[in-house]
Design a protein around this motif. Structure first.
Motif, PDB file in Angstrom:
ATOM      1  N   ASP A 133     -80.071   3.605  -5.547  1.00 16.96           N
ATOM      2  CA  ASP A 133     -80.869   2.447  -5.096  1.00 16.96           C
ATOM      3  C   ASP A 133     -81.726   2.904  -4.231  1.00 16.96           C
ATOM      4  OD1 ASP A 133     -82.130  -0.196  -5.393  1.00 16.96           O
ATOM      5  OD2 ASP A 133     -80.587  -1.033  -4.662  1.00 16.96           O
ATOM      6  N   ALA A 134     -83.105   2.518  -4.067  1.00 17.51           N
ATOM      7  CA  ALA A 134     -84.056   2.777  -2.826  1.00 17.51           C
ATOM      8  C   ALA A 134     -84.719   1.661  -2.392  1.00 17.51           C
ATOM      9  CB  ALA A 134     -84.651   4.121  -3.624  1.00 17.51           C
ATOM     10  N   GLY A 135     -85.309   1.903  -1.152  1.00 20.20           N
ATOM     11  CA  GLY A 135     -86.130   0.705  -0.736  1.00 20.20           C
ATOM     12  C   GLY A 135     -87.675   1.421  -0.174  1.00 20.20           C
ATOM     13  N   ASP A 136     -88.612   0.646   0.101  1.00 26.00           N
ATOM     14  CA  ASP A 136     -89.785   0.963   0.633  1.00 26.00           C
ATOM     15  C   ASP A 136     -89.942   1.806   1.940  1.00 26.00           C
ATOM     16  OD1 ASP A 136     -91.028  -0.304  -1.771  1.00 26.00           O
ATOM     17  OD2 ASP A 136     -91.164  -2.348  -0.568  1.00 26.00           O
ATOM     18  N   PHE A 137     -90.793   2.750   1.956  1.00 22.09           N
ATOM     19  CA  PHE A 137     -90.965   3.537   3.126  1.00 22.09           C
ATOM     20  C   PHE A 137     -91.539   2.710   4.414  1.00 22.09           C
ATOM     21  CE2 PHE A 137     -90.070   7.272   1.003  1.00 22.09           C
ATOM     22  CZ  PHE A 137     -89.336   8.108   2.204  1.00 22.09           C
ATOM     23  N   TYR A 138     -90.898   2.295   5.567  1.00 20.11           N
ATOM     24  CA  TYR A 138     -91.413   1.835   6.726  1.00 20.11           C
ATOM     25  C   TYR A 138     -91.291   2.644   7.955  1.00 20.11           C
ATOM     26  CZ  TYR A 138     -92.381  -2.338   3.799  1.00 20.11           C
ATOM     27  OH  TYR A 138     -92.879  -3.122   3.039  1.00 20.11           O
ATOM     28  N   ALA A 139     -92.272   2.842   8.691  1.00 17.73           N
ATOM     29  CA  ALA A 139     -92.180   3.660  10.035  1.00 17.73           C
ATOM     30  C   ALA A 139     -91.539   4.857   9.736  1.00 17.73           C
ATOM     31  CB  ALA A 139     -91.107   2.948  10.925  1.00 17.73           C
ATOM     32  N   GLY A 140     -92.045   5.433   8.331  1.00 17.42           N
ATOM     33  CA  GLY A 140     -91.482   6.641   8.147  1.00 17.42           C
ATOM     34  C   GLY A 140     -90.296   7.201   7.275  1.00 17.42           C
ATOM     35  N   LEU A 141     -89.316   5.897   7.268  1.00 23.96           N
ATOM     36  CA  LEU A 141     -87.926   6.045   6.586  1.00 23.96           C
ATOM     37  C   LEU A 141     -87.976   5.048   5.692  1.00 23.96           C
ATOM     38  CD1 LEU A 141     -85.905   6.517   9.929  1.00 23.96           C
ATOM     39  CD2 LEU A 141     -86.762   8.436   8.436  1.00 23.96           C
ATOM     40  N   ALA A 142     -87.074   5.505   4.693  1.00 24.83           N
ATOM     41  CA  ALA A 142     -86.630   4.445   3.766  1.00 24.83           C
ATOM     42  C   ALA A 142     -85.254   4.572   3.491  1.00 24.83           C
ATOM     43  CB  ALA A 142     -87.203   4.878   2.224  1.00 24.83           C
ATOM     44  N   TRP A 143     -84.563   3.264   3.216  1.00 23.63           N
ATOM     45  CA  TRP A 143     -82.993   3.408   2.960  1.00 23.63           C
ATOM     46  C   TRP A 143     -82.919   3.733   1.512  1.00 23.63           C
ATOM     47  CZ3 TRP A 143     -81.643   0.359  -1.249  1.00 23.63           C
ATOM     48  CH2 TRP A 143     -82.443  -0.526  -1.641  1.00 23.63           C
ATOM     49  N   ALA A 144     -81.781   4.372   1.358  1.00 22.37           N
ATOM     50  CA  ALA A 144     -81.282   4.818  -0.061  1.00 22.37           C
ATOM     51  C   ALA A 144     -79.885   4.707  -0.103  1.00 22.37           C
ATOM     52  CB  ALA A 144     -81.793   6.284  -0.271  1.00 22.37           C
ATOM     53  N   LYS A 145     -79.369   4.672  -1.519  1.00 22.52           N
ATOM     54  CA  LYS A 145     -78.013   4.324  -1.647  1.00 22.52           C
ATOM     55  C   LYS A 145     -77.546   5.743  -2.458  1.00 22.52           C
ATOM     56  CE  LYS A 145     -74.555   1.221  -3.823  1.00 22.52           C
ATOM     57  NZ  LYS A 145     -74.485   0.168  -4.454  1.00 22.52           N
ATOM     58  N   LYS A 146     -76.473   6.430  -2.198  1.00 22.19           N
ATOM     59  CA  LYS A 146     -75.970   7.489  -2.792  1.00 22.19           C
ATOM     60  C   LYS A 146     -74.384   7.551  -2.562  1.00 22.19           C
ATOM     61  CE  LYS A 146     -76.692  11.605  -1.008  1.00 22.19           C
ATOM     62  NZ  LYS A 146     -77.226  12.733  -0.722  1.00 22.19           N
ATOM     63  N   GLY A 147     -73.799   7.879  -3.727  1.00 22.21           N
ATOM     64  CA  GLY A 147     -72.234   7.701  -3.638  1.00 22.21           C
ATOM     65  C   GLY A 147     -71.674   6.632  -3.227  1.00 22.21           C
ATOM     66  N   GLY A 148     -72.303   5.204  -3.195  1.00 23.44           N
ATOM     67  CA  GLY A 148     -71.905   4.085  -3.038  1.00 23.44           C
ATOM     68  C   GLY A 148     -72.043   3.661  -1.419  1.00 23.44           C
ATOM     69  N   LYS A 149     -72.634   4.496  -0.735  1.00 20.68           N
ATOM     70  CA  LYS A 149     -73.007   4.365   0.596  1.00 20.68           C
ATOM     71  C   LYS A 149     -74.539   4.645   0.822  1.00 20.68           C
ATOM     72  CE  LYS A 149     -69.021   4.110   1.963  1.00 20.68           C
ATOM     73  NZ  LYS A 149     -68.229   2.785   2.589  1.00 20.68           N
ATOM     74  N   TYR A 150     -75.091   3.673   2.113  1.00 20.17           N
ATOM     75  CA  TYR A 150     -76.417   3.573   2.364  1.00 20.17           C
ATOM     76  C   TYR A 150     -76.810   4.490   3.441  1.00 20.17           C
ATOM     77  CZ  TYR A 150     -77.042  -0.534  -0.807  1.00 20.17           C
ATOM     78  OH  TYR A 150     -77.088  -1.222  -1.780  1.00 20.17           O
ATOM     79  N   GLY A 151     -78.077   5.040   3.582  1.00 20.28           N
ATOM     80  CA  GLY A 151     -78.530   5.904   4.604  1.00 20.28           C
ATOM     81  C   GLY A 151     -79.842   5.988   4.697  1.00 20.28           C
ATOM     82  N   PHE A 152     -80.554   6.783   5.431  1.00 23.01           N
ATOM     83  CA  PHE A 152     -82.090   6.883   5.499  1.00 23.01           C
ATOM     84  C   PHE A 152     -82.501   8.165   5.216  1.00 23.01           C
ATOM     85  CE2 PHE A 152     -80.844   2.893   7.546  1.00 23.01           C
ATOM     86  CZ  PHE A 152     -82.003   1.956   7.238  1.00 23.01           C
ATOM     87  N   ILE A 153     -83.700   8.302   4.656  1.00 24.28           N
ATOM     88  CA  ILE A 153     -84.327   9.593   4.258  1.00 24.28           C
ATOM     89  C   ILE A 153     -85.838   9.555   4.708  1.00 24.28           C
ATOM     90  CG2 ILE A 153     -82.990  10.172   2.437  1.00 24.28           C
ATOM     91  CD1 ILE A 153     -85.236   9.021   0.580  1.00 24.28           C
ATOM     92  N   ASP A 154     -86.321  10.634   5.003  1.00 24.11           N
ATOM     93  CA  ASP A 154     -87.635  10.562   5.282  1.00 24.11           C
ATOM     94  C   ASP A 154     -88.587  11.003   4.147  1.00 24.11           C
ATOM     95  OD1 ASP A 154     -87.446  13.447   4.796  1.00 24.11           O
ATOM     96  OD2 ASP A 154     -87.627  13.906   7.232  1.00 24.11           O
ATOM     97  N   LYS A 155     -90.002  11.146   4.262  1.00 27.12           N
ATOM     98  CA  LYS A 155     -90.714  11.423   3.315  1.00 27.12           C
ATOM     99  C   LYS A 155     -90.650  12.966   2.338  1.00 27.12           C
ATOM    100  CE  LYS A 155     -94.131   8.193   4.901  1.00 27.12           C
ATOM    101  NZ  LYS A 155     -95.726   7.980   5.073  1.00 27.12           N
ATOM    102  N   ASN A 156     -89.843  13.621   2.871  1.00 23.24           N
ATOM    103  CA  ASN A 156     -89.458  14.929   2.447  1.00 23.24           C
ATOM    104  C   ASN A 156     -87.976  14.838   1.553  1.00 23.24           C
ATOM    105  OD1 ASN A 156     -91.715  16.445   3.385  1.00 23.24           O
ATOM    106  ND2 ASN A 156     -90.954  16.323   5.405  1.00 23.24           N
ATOM    107  N   GLY A 157     -87.549  13.783   1.736  1.00 24.43           N
ATOM    108  CA  GLY A 157     -86.185  13.504   1.247  1.00 24.43           C
ATOM    109  C   GLY A 157     -84.993  13.947   1.945  1.00 24.43           C
ATOM    110  N   LYS A 158     -85.472  14.450   3.321  1.00 20.18           N
ATOM    111  CA  LYS A 158     -84.321  14.587   4.290  1.00 20.18           C
ATOM    112  C   LYS A 158     -83.723  13.526   4.791  1.00 20.18           C
ATOM    113  CE  LYS A 158     -83.660  17.142   8.863  1.00 20.18           C
ATOM    114  NZ  LYS A 158     -84.472  17.764   9.756  1.00 20.18           N
ATOM    115  N   GLU A 159     -82.332  13.703   4.773  1.00 15.20           N
ATOM    116  CA  GLU A 159     -81.509  12.654   5.279  1.00 15.20           C
ATOM    117  C   GLU A 159     -81.563  12.661   6.839  1.00 15.20           C
ATOM    118  OE1 GLU A 159     -76.694  12.366   5.898  1.00 15.20           O
ATOM    119  OE2 GLU A 159     -77.212  12.804   3.754  1.00 15.20           O
TER     120      GLU A 159
END
Length: 387
Positions: A133-159
């Protein structure tokens, strides 16, 4: 003369979650309005073409959003896939995605093959389709879901913030709400936990405060230091919008109350007593900026015939704008241009634009039309033809 508008389709009985975030057709949670969203008012939202040209474009699509960052999200009429058109109506990103958001900060999330990734305005995959799952970018970061957990990535896909949370909401006013082991707190953009994970629920910050819920399931508000600024005495509460929030007491009883408060916890309107009625409310501080800008809220009430319904309450006038028994689609109360569309359409003044005679009305926003069945109406409510 203003009309009072009634929806005639089936009654919906529910309690709305008072926090949601935007983007696409996913069922998500509502978030406060940001400055970048308010700048939409400075953009061209509708194609700058003749009505005839816009109508030809509209006939290609089942759904169409407003132009945002120069592109409009569309759903093909023949295959239900999503893509994007530009300001000329040209399909610049083909309708090949199972779902997508709108463009925020130059990127849009999209879903393909059961996974989420991000594309740029050329349709190039810039962040791989690897997330659950994933959400929109705001302030340069977007939340995303991987392996059942949520975190935030930047516009390069960096965690940037590790995938360690059970839930997450987007950044607003420098902080993001995150959940771990059943408790909510707030992190900053470095991932530092600024406000401890001690709440049973939390919204994003809006106007300097965030609505939180304690272990007793009571709602109140904290500031960015975590200090309680409005005590947790409410059964239900919304985020603040333009200085107001809606709160509910005695919910679950035969007779309960709702009211609108200011940041000093003073009642501005109400309390209104609802006996044997239903509660339906949606937080107006979602990603469609006009709803919060106009201070329009769902409230339980009775229509002119004494029937329990939901009303659209205008806090600026203290009156009911229109009545409805139907939930607005896609978490929208009133959209950017001030239209409320379910099985019919009313404008922001409560005037009927499209009659409630259809099973459903689909907005083709960037083209400037509404489609009910095979009939098309423009934004002035004028019938323009059937196709």
């Amino acid at each position: 003369m203003k009309k009072t508008y009634y929806f005639t389709m089936g009654i919906v009985i529910s309690i709305f979650t008072l926090f949601s975030c935007g983007g696409g057709s996913k069922t998500t949670t509502v978030e406060p309005t940001t400055e970048s969203e308010e700048s939409l008012s400075q953009e061209s939202l509708v194609l700058n073409l003749s009505q005839e040209e816009r109508l030809e474009i509209a006939k290609r699509y089942n759904k169409m959003e407003y132009l945002k960052e120069g592109l409009a999200r569309v759903q093909a009429i023949d295959n239900t896939k999503y893509g994007f058109i530009d300001v000329s109506g040209k399909e610049v990103i083909p309708c090949v995605y199972d779902d997508s958001g709108e463009f925020c900060e130059g990127l849009a999330w999209a879903k393909k093959g059961g996974k989420y990734g991000f594309i740029d305005k050329n349709g190039k995959e810039v962040i791989p389709f690897m997330y659950d799952d994933a959400g929109d970018f705001y302030a340069g970061l977007a939340w995303a879901k991987k392996g059942g957990k949520y975190g935030f990535i930047d516009k390069n896909g960096k965690e940037i913030i590790p995938f360690m949370y059970d839930e997450a909401k987007r950044f607003n006013e420098g902080l993001a709400a995150v959940k771990k082991n059943g408790k909510w707190g707030f992190v900053d953009k470095t991932g530092k936990l600024n406000i401890p994970l001690v709440y049973s629920d939390a919204s994003s910050f809006a106007e300097g405060v965030a609505r939180v819920k304690n272990n007793s399931k009571k709602c109140g508000y904290i500031d960015k230091t975590g200090k309680v600024v409005i005590q947790m005495n409410y059964d239900i509460a919304s985020s603040f919008a333009n200085g107001y929030a809606m709160v509910v007491n005695k919910f679950g009883s035969d007779a309960y109350e709702y009211a609108f408060i200011n940041k000093g916890n003073k009642v501005v309107y109400g309390p209104y007593r609802v006996q044997g009625g239903r509660f339906m409310a949606t937080d107006p501080t979602h990603y469609w900026y006009l709803a919060s800008k106009q201070n329009l809220w769902f409230v339980p009430c009775k229509d002119e015939n004494g029937k329990n319904v939901q009303g659209v309450f205008n806090i600026e006038t203290g009156g009911i704008l229109c009545y409805t028994n139907k939930v607005p689609g896609n978490n929208r109360l009133f959209d950017e241009m001030g239209f409320f569309a379910t099985i019919g359409v009313v404008d922001k003044n409560g005037v009927e634009i499209v009659p409630a005679t259809y099973e459903w009305v689909y907005p083709l926003r960037a083209a400037g039309f509404f489609r009910g069945g095979s009939d098309y109406y423009n934004f002035n409510g004028e019938y323009v033809g059937s196709f």
